[in-house]
Design an enzyme around this catalytic site. Sequence first.
Site, short mmCIF file in Angstrom:
data_model
loop_
_atom_site.label_atom_id
_atom_site.label_comp_id
_atom_site.label_asym_id
_atom_site.label_seq_id
_atom_site.Cartn_x
_atom_site.Cartn_y
_atom_site.Cartn_z
CG HIS A 49 -1.79 0.99 1.28
ND1 HIS A 49 -2.10 1.93 2.40
CD2 HIS A 49 -2.51 1.71 0.41
CE1 HIS A 49 -2.92 2.97 2.24
NE2 HIS A 49 -3.10 2.78 1.13
CG HIS A 56 -2.63 3.06 5.95
ND1 HIS A 56 -1.45 3.13 5.46
CD2 HIS A 56 -2.96 4.16 6.24
CE1 HIS A 56 -1.08 4.27 5.29
NE2 HIS A 56 -2.01 5.10 5.89
S1 FES Z 1 0.98 0.77 4.14
FE1 FES Z 1 0.43 -0.94 4.88
S2 FES Z 1 -1.58 -0.47 5.00
FE2 FES Z 1 -0.87 1.29 4.34
#
Ligand code: FES
Length: 198
Positions: free
Chosen positions: A125, A147
């Site tokens: 992500h 997140h």
């Molecule tokens: S960086 Fe891992 S969920 Fe956003």
Amino acid sequence: MTKHQKPIDPALIEAINGPKDVAKTGKRCLMNRRQFLLTSGITTFTVMVALKAGPSSAKVPAVVSTYERKLIGKLSELKEDEPLDFTYPDDGAYSESMLVKLGREAGGGIGPNKDVVAFNYTCTHQGGPLQGTYKSEDKVLGPCPLHLTTFDLTRHGIFISGQAYQSLPQVLLELDGDDIYAVGMFGLIYGRYDNLKG
Ligand code: FES
């Protein structure tokens, strides 16, 4: 395809897809320009990957790149649910990875029980660090500290909750006697436009 295309090792395809798919996926498949740019390695090819272990699971196309072999561990020294850290395909940014014996058959797993797998540690992500987040009860990495994405290590690192929308890159493994080698990547490492160029 790369300029340095080599014949695809049927054992590698078998490790990813299982024995029945060697004949089906041994041929190179077409890939689009973006996939090529993202994955250009020593050898790049497309395979059909099962989303879960077992003969009846759904399969999706995936681009795989093979690189130089790197010795990362010994099968006899692995303890179930105790990850071993290494770097691959180089020692640069976001190369931190983990090798683990899950104790449960997994997509791409090697060893007598097909339960030894390896994954990159960087969340797809926004690059959150997944070190120390392995959960032995569910065979997952996560939740990511940023997140909360969690990745299923039995199903090629597919995300099962949280904000990421790409699977965790899986390090492809080969077993040579007792030696475990990293031989390629399935997926693009976070923060890189090419797995071999940071
Ligand atoms: S960086 Fe891992 S969920 Fe956003």
